[in-house]
Scaffold this active site. Structure first.
Site, mmCIF file in Angstrom:
data_model
loop_
_atom_site.group_PDB
_atom_site.id
_atom_site.type_symbol
_atom_site.label_atom_id
_atom_site.label_comp_id
_atom_site.label_asym_id
_atom_site.label_seq_id
_atom_site.Cartn_x
_atom_site.Cartn_y
_atom_site.Cartn_z
ATOM 1 N N HIS A 31 38.680 44.969 47.348
ATOM 2 C CA HIS A 31 39.145 45.936 48.353
ATOM 3 C C HIS A 31 38.182 47.097 48.521
ATOM 4 C CE1 HIS A 31 43.349 44.484 46.923
ATOM 5 N NE2 HIS A 31 42.790 43.605 47.733
ATOM 6 N N LYS A 90 35.678 54.704 42.206
ATOM 7 C CA LYS A 90 36.694 54.368 41.202
ATOM 8 C C LYS A 90 36.072 54.326 39.810
ATOM 9 C CE LYS A 90 38.827 51.633 44.770
ATOM 10 N NZ LYS A 90 38.810 50.301 45.406
ATOM 11 N N TYR A 118 42.831 53.535 36.573
ATOM 12 C CA TYR A 118 41.610 54.040 37.179
ATOM 13 C C TYR A 118 41.835 55.310 37.989
ATOM 14 C CZ TYR A 118 43.238 50.968 41.051
ATOM 15 O OH TYR A 118 43.972 50.309 42.017
ATOM 16 N N ASP A 174 45.024 39.245 50.076
ATOM 17 C CA ASP A 174 43.693 38.885 49.579
ATOM 18 C C ASP A 174 43.309 37.459 49.975
ATOM 19 O OD1 ASP A 174 43.963 40.867 46.520
ATOM 20 O OD2 ASP A 174 43.565 41.407 48.618
#
Ligand SMILES: Cc1cn([C@H]2C[C@H](O)[C@@H](COP(=O)(O)OP(=O)(O)O[C@H]3O[C@H](C)C(=O)[C@H](O)[C@H]3O)O2)c(=O)[nH]c1=O
Length: 180
Positions: free
Chosen positions: A61, A70, A130, A168
């Protein structure tokens, strides 16, 4: 902490110093001064936490606006974590790097803004936490297909095909994916 630039130098693998004793262990997971020295002058605004079963693949993504950097790590289990350079003007455009992140190696990966990000769970379960440098913006989110033939990521698959979300499964091939 040790900061190691990977084959795509903007992606940095971070190995924290772990202090073990008879009680267990302690480690620093983030130190702003060091992070900014080795990874850049970014601020984090959102923290995320997901749990996935064995064989799950989340991603890849990225957001077309509010692009997110991230800082990712695994607090239970193990994943193979991957970043794909979606920055059209980058020397490593379309290239990927990956690393095993686990509760045991305690490694972290810095994935800068401009990369598609995903991971594949190699343990029975994995808890993935994260920090993000911008907020979730679903209307700008794009999925890149995990098995795009041009990017050709070498996932350490442990069964035929990974388990994906419907989103996805219908991701873009790289050639058609919007670039940054
Ligand atoms: C990412 C995100 C999701 N959500 C909600 C939206 C859905 O109702 C639910 C699951 O979302 P999604 O299926 O997109 O979750 P992941 O597949 O883990 O998505 C993440 O997967 C890869 C590994 C990434 O790098 C991104 O951080 C992120 O896209 O959580 C939120 O409310 N806030 C968020 O920041």
């Amino acid at each position: 902490m040790n900061y190691k630039k990977l084959a795509i130098p903007d992606v940095v693998l971070i190995t924290p110093k772990v202090f073990g004793d008879e009680r267990g262990f302690f480690l620093e997971t983030f130190r702003r001064s060091e992070f900014q020295k080795y990874c850049g002058d970014y601020e984090f605004v959102q923290d995320n936490h997901s749990r996935s079963a064995h064989g799950i693949l989340r991603g890849l993504h990225y957001q077309l606006q509010h692009t997110q950097g991230k800082l990712v790590r695994v607090i239970r289990g193990e994943v193979y974590d991957v970043a794909v350079d979606m920055r059209e003007n980058s020397e490593t455009f379309g290239k990927w790097v990956g690393a095993y992140l686990s509760e045991h190696n305690k490694k972290m990966l810095w994935v800068p803004p401009g990369f598609a990000h995903g991971f594949y769970v190699t343990s029975a379960e994995a808890e993935f936490v994260y920090k993000c440098t911008d907020y979730y913006a679903p209307k700008y989110e794009v999925s890149l297909l995990w098995n795009d033939p041009d990017v050709s990521i070498e996932w350490p698959l442990m069964s035929a095909d990974p388990k994906l979300s419907e989103k996805d499964k219908s991701g873009f091939n790289f050639v058609d994916a919007p670039k940054l």
